[in-house]
Each structure stands twice: as structure tokens, then as C-alpha cells.
Design an enzyme around this catalytic site. Structure first.
Site, mmCIF file in Angstrom:
data_model
loop_
_atom_site.group_PDB
_atom_site.id
_atom_site.type_symbol
_atom_site.label_atom_id
_atom_site.label_comp_id
_atom_site.label_asym_id
_atom_site.label_seq_id
_atom_site.Cartn_x
_atom_site.Cartn_y
_atom_site.Cartn_z
ATOM 1 N N CYS A 289 7.027 37.470 7.253
ATOM 2 C CA CYS A 289 7.222 36.540 8.367
ATOM 3 C C CYS A 289 8.289 35.489 8.093
ATOM 4 C CB CYS A 289 5.907 35.839 8.679
ATOM 5 S SG CYS A 289 4.494 36.929 8.537
ATOM 6 N N HIS B 170 6.792 35.924 17.861
ATOM 7 C CA HIS B 170 7.076 35.931 16.427
ATOM 8 C C HIS B 170 7.678 37.261 15.999
ATOM 9 C CE1 HIS B 170 6.858 35.240 12.239
ATOM 10 N NE2 HIS B 170 5.589 35.510 12.008
#
Ligand SMILES: [Zn+2]
Lengths: 165, 401
Positions: free
Chosen positions: B89, B339
Site C-alpha cells: 500500500c 486506494h
């Protein structure tokens, strides 16, 4: 051009599930899929839940390892994880389960501590079945239980889950 | 000792984030075009280095060796450094950090950063299953222990230890949706209420669907250069003050320790503040990694915006809105933007650039901001990255602030 037939490449009717989506280690004692922590899986098959402890520095590992990351020692012993532990945290996976266990969702996922964590114990994750989020509370006593992972085909592998005491 | 040069972001471009009817390749080209349009004085021949943040292109689009592919798609030749970063991430911010280091040390003069991820497809359960290998696949992922259950347990422990409530979690989403509604690039541009968050579908209790950021497609790109050349490209450079990363030896549940304390973030923040000789009070705005509502609450605490355990109170009292103690996620955060793993950290920097230039709608403009930070985490919150950005160069910081 009018009579031209286009060449066709015919693909298989079904493309099998990418084997990378099988989450379990292959648990083989030998061959290219061999694992040097095979003893861990062999013990599971025998109903024992074990891990490694470094004889040199005393560090307990989970997952079991072949070299101690704490002291680089290779002199490791197999120890049994205590049968009873304590529920540290839990939730219930209601959306977004991994495709390979989708049929079992929703299921509880928990983190439990066995022994005197962190000094002399382990903190591990595990699935819980036949119980829901509302039935559980932090601090509940749990035990580990060995389960068989059947498939694909004739293959049987071994894993664990948690049950409330 | 190497003399570190001052480094500026002189160009920033972004794609619309969301469930895009566009391929990975299309997204790269869109973001590239957007950044080239942003810096008309830039000749592509000036770019000597390329850093690509991409988390799982080999799983989601079955493409590896992506950095050279990006160079081809954008028509650039790289003579100094080319690299693809993967730290799940936080792949995007890691790419920025290495670009900054390359320019700061003189290895590169003009570096390009591209963050990209294509996550949506018709085979969503397979796509989602790819996320399970961010943790320890064979010992945690195998138990279904992916991001939502992990952050759900963080929330449960935080509630257990500090009395944080589901309502306080929901308030994070309410704030970020307010700003997201004013961000035309965000995946979600609708304001929500506490009731709406609490009433949305349960994903992993205590987290509902609206407590979670989404699966998103998107890309974002930046141009970085040194002090010597910054003015060739822009009148409004945004300076990179510095960056830190911290990870403890902790990838598996056994090494996590207490879930409600993010020791790694506390250490990273301490390093950043001592490096820049600033305190949390000096920070005017922060883009933080709100992959879940609970994450932002822990981030208030570990970044030092409030005391440990008081993150819930901090949002309840409105301290993280613009006009409060520190403006947190004025761009809408991950919760509104979505995201796309490799693009997120780059999008956070894009937001800083737009803020400092004053190119955002008034309702989400942090007027007078001098220092901003971006926090990008990865995995089960083990790895923390923070970058600091400013309208000032690092050497001018102390006199000005
Ligand atoms: Zn040892």
C-alpha cells in the site's frame, strides 16, 4: 478475400483456478515443493501443534523456522504449543473472503495468545467455525484444534483452527 | 558526507480515481499526459530517471518489468536510475522517497515518479484474494487474515483499551467525505452522515463498508528536480523537506505485539520531527493513510497530534478539520479517493502540491499552510513512511517558521 476464413485459436473451456490462490504451503517432505519445516506439518497430522525454539538464545518462533532470526543459530528444538490460550482479538469476515475459502464465509477470524506472550509464548491467528462475533468476548479461553484440508484431488494437508473452551 | 541538494516537486498530474473503464496501460498514459501538461516547459529529454510505485501488477494485470514499460508508454529515455518499488500500500510514497534521494544526492537531475494500480476486474473475488498475500500468506492469509479483519481487530482493541466508539470511527468518514465531495478526482464525491456509516453493510465487525477504503483504479505522476533547475519549470515549487521510513521485524501475527499501538509510526514520526527540528504543532496539514477509519484515529495519536488513546476524542471535537489543530486529509483521504495501492502515496503528494499552489476548491483549502506531511503505511501497519513538504526549502525552514 470473400472466401477467407479467419484463423481461430480455441482456448480451453475452463481455465483452472490459479494455483497461487491456494493459500496453504504444499507441505511436502521432498521434491521441489519440499519445506524444511515439514516436521511442523507431520506433527499436525499426528495431532500435535508445535513450533521451533532456539536452543542458543531461547527465542520461540512462529512460524517455525530453520534459522533463528534473533541470533542466527541453527540449533533449534521443536516445542509443543500449550493447548489452551486466550482470545486477544477477533472479528467475523462477512465480505471479501479469499476465493478458496469463500464457501465457508462468514467465519470468525481470531488472534489468540498461547503461553506467556511475548516472553515465552506465541500470538497466532486462526479461523473459528460454528460461532459468531456476538458470541465471543476478548479474554475468552480458546483451544487449538487440528483440521484436515482436503483437495485439490486426493491431496490431504493439515492445519489448525480455534475453538472456544 | 554527501551534500544533500534541495529537491522540489515541480509538476503533478492525476487521473480520475475509481472503478475505471480503462486498462493499467491507459492509466499510466493518462497520468503521464496530466503531468506533462502541468509542466509545459519540461522537455521529456530532461527526464533522466523514473521511479514507478506499483504494488501487484503481476497479480492484477499479469505484467512484470513494469518500469521499462512505463518509460515506453510515456516516451522517455532513462539514463540514470530506473526502478519499480513494491511495498504494498505504500509503494507510491516509497517511489517518491527514492526519487527524492536520487535528486538530493546528485545522481538524478530531473526524476519522474509514477504511481499506478489497476485493481478492478470482472473477477473481483480473485482480485481480492491477491490482497491476502500482503500479510504472511501461509500463516495468516490462510486464515482469511487480510486487511479488513486486521484493522477490525485494531479497532476492537482500541475500543477495549481506550473506550473509542463506532460513532467516533464514523466521524472520520464523515469528515473525509466532506472533503472528498469537493475533490473532482475522488472515487466517492458524496457526503455521508454518521448514521449512514453505522448503517452500511458490515464487512468485519466493528467495521462497516463505509469504515473501509475501496478497491480502486488510478494513477498519479510527479516531476522532481533540484533547486538549481526548479525555476525553469515552475514559479511555485513545493519543496521536499525530508522523508522517513520505519519497519520493525514484524510481518506475522506473532511479531505484531499490541494491535492498538503502532510503535513503528511513533518511531518514524519521532525521527522526522528530530530530523527537521519541528514538533507536531508545526504541521498545518497532513494527508494520512486512512485505509480504514480506525487507522486515522491511531495516526492522530502516533503522529503526536493528540495523546495516546485520545484519537476518538480528537475527531469528535473537530480538531482534524480545516481550522482545527491540524487539517487531516483535506483531499478526502483514501476513504474518499479510493486506494489504488501504488498510486495512493503519489496522490497524497499531489494533494500537497495542489494545496500549496492554492489550486483546490475553497472549502478544502488549507489557507496559509507552510508545512504538510504525508503518511503512507503498508501491510498490517508494520511499515510506515512519512514525507514532509513545504513552501520553504529546508535550509530556510528555521528562519521562516
Ligand atoms: Zn536464537
Amino acid at each position: 478475400m470473400a472466401s477467407h476464413t479467419r484463423r481461430k485459436l480455441k482456448l480451453p473451456d475452463q481455465i483452472p483456478l490459479n494455483p497461487l490462490l491456494d493459500l496453504w504451503e504444499q507441505q511436502e517432505p521432498e521434491g521441489p515443493d519440499a519445506t524444511r519445516i515439514y516436521e511442523f506439518y507431520r506433527s499436525l497430522a499426528e495431532g500435535k501443534f508445535v513450533t521451533t525454539r532456539c536452543i542458543t538464545c531461547g527465542k520461540i518462533h512462529f512460524p517455525p523456522l530453520i534459522v533463528c532470526p534473533n541470533c542466527n543459530g541453527e540449533d533449534l528444538e521443536w516445542i509443543e504449543i500449550p493447548e489452551e490460550g486466550e482470545l486477544y482479538a477477533f472479528t467475523e469476515l462477512k465480505l471479501g473472503a479469499p476465493v478458496i475459502v469463500e464457501d465457508y464465509a462468514p467465519f470468525v477470524i481470531a488472534v489468540a495468545r498461547f503461553g506467556n506472550y511475548p516472553e515465552n509464548g506465541v500470538q497466532i491467528s486462526g479461523m473459528m467455525f460454528d460461532v459468531s462475533y456476538e458470541d465471543l468476548k476478548v479474554g475468552d479461553r480458546v483451544t487449538w484444534e487440528i483440521m484436515e484440508i482436503v483437495g485439490p484431488g486426493d491431496k490431504t494437508r493439515y492445519w489448525y483452527c480455534f475453538t472456544r473452551v | 558526507m554527501i551534500r544533500m541538494r534541495e529537491v522540489a516537486i515541480v509538476g503533478a498530474g492525476i487521473t480520475r480515481f475509481g472503478v475505471r473503464e480503462a486498462s493499467w496501460r491507459d492509466l499510466v498514459q493518462e497520468a503521464g499526459k496530466a503531468v506533462f501538461d502541468d509542466v509545459p516547459n519540461l522537455d521529456k529529454k530532461d527526464i533522466d530517471s523514473l521511479f514507478v510505485g506499483a504494488a501487484q501488477p503481476e497479480r492484477w494485470v499479469f505484467q512484470t518489468h513494469v518500469a521499462p514499460y512505463v518509460a515506453e508508454l510515456l516516451g522517455i529515455n532513462v539514463s540514470r536510475v530506473i526502478s519499480r518499488t513494491e511495498v504494498a500500500c505504500a509503494s507510491g510514497q516509497a517511489a517518491i522517497r527514492y526519487a527524492w534521494l536520487a535528486v538530493a544526492t546528485g545522481l538524478s537531475d530531473v526524476a519522474m515518479v509514477v504511481g499506478v494500480e489497476k485493481m478492478n476486474s470482472k473477477f473481483m473475488s480473485v482480485s481480492q484474494s491477491s490482497m491476502i498475500n500482503v500479510g504472511n500468506r501461509e500463516f495468516d492469509g490462510v486464515n482469511g487474515f487480510t486487511a479488513p479483519p486486521f484493522f477490525a481487530m485494531v479497532a476492537q482493541r482500541h475500543m477495549h483499551e481506550f473506550g473509542t466508539t463506532s460513532e467516533q470511527l464514523a466521524m472520520v468518514r464523515v469528515k473525509n467525505s466532506y472533503y472528498g465531495a469537493r475533490n473532482p478526482y475522488a472515487q466517492f464525491q458524496k457526503e455521508v452522515t454518521v448514521e449512514k456509516v453505522l448503517g452500511s453493510r458490515m464487512v468485519a465487525p466493528p467495521l462497516t463498508l463505509f469504515d473501509c477504503s475501496a478497491i480502486t483504479d488510478g494513477a498519479c505522476a510527479l516531476i522532481l528536480t533540484s533547486e538549481e533547475r526548479a525555476r525553469e519549470f515552475t514559479d511555485t515549487p513545493v519543496w521536499i523537506l525530508g522523508g522517513v521510513q520505519h519497519v520493525d521485524s514484524a510481518h506475522t501475527t506473532n511479531q505484531f505485539g499490541d494491535l492498538s499501538h503502532w510503535v513503528g509510526l511513533r518511531k518514524a514520526a519521532k525521527d522526522l520531527y528530530s530530523m527537521l527540528k519541528i514538533s507536531p504543532d508545526d504541521i498545518d496539514m497532513a494527508e494520512v493513510h486512512d485505509c480504514f477509519t480506525i487507522s486515522e484515529i491511531l495516526e492522530y495519536e502516533e503522529l503526536g497530534f493528540c495523546k495516546k488513546g485520545e484519537g476518538g476524542k480528537f475527531i469528535e471535537e473537530g480538531e482534524s478539520y480545516i481550522g482545527g489543530k491540524v487539517a487531516v486529509n483535506p483531499g478526502g483521504g483514501l476513504l474518499s479517493n479510493g486506494h489504488p495501492l501504488g498510486a495512493t502515496g503519489v496522490r497524497q503528494a499531489w494533494e500537497m502540491v495542489m494545496q500549496f499552489r492554492g489550486e483546490v476548491p475553497e472549502e478544502r483549502y488549507v489557507n496559509g499552510a507552510e508545512i504538510g506531511i504525508a503518511h503512507n503505511l503498508s501491510g498490517m501497519a508494520q511499515l510506515h513512511h512519512i514525507m514532509a513538504y513545504s513552501i520553504y526549502k529546508r535550509k530556510d525552514l528555521k528562519q521562516e517558521v
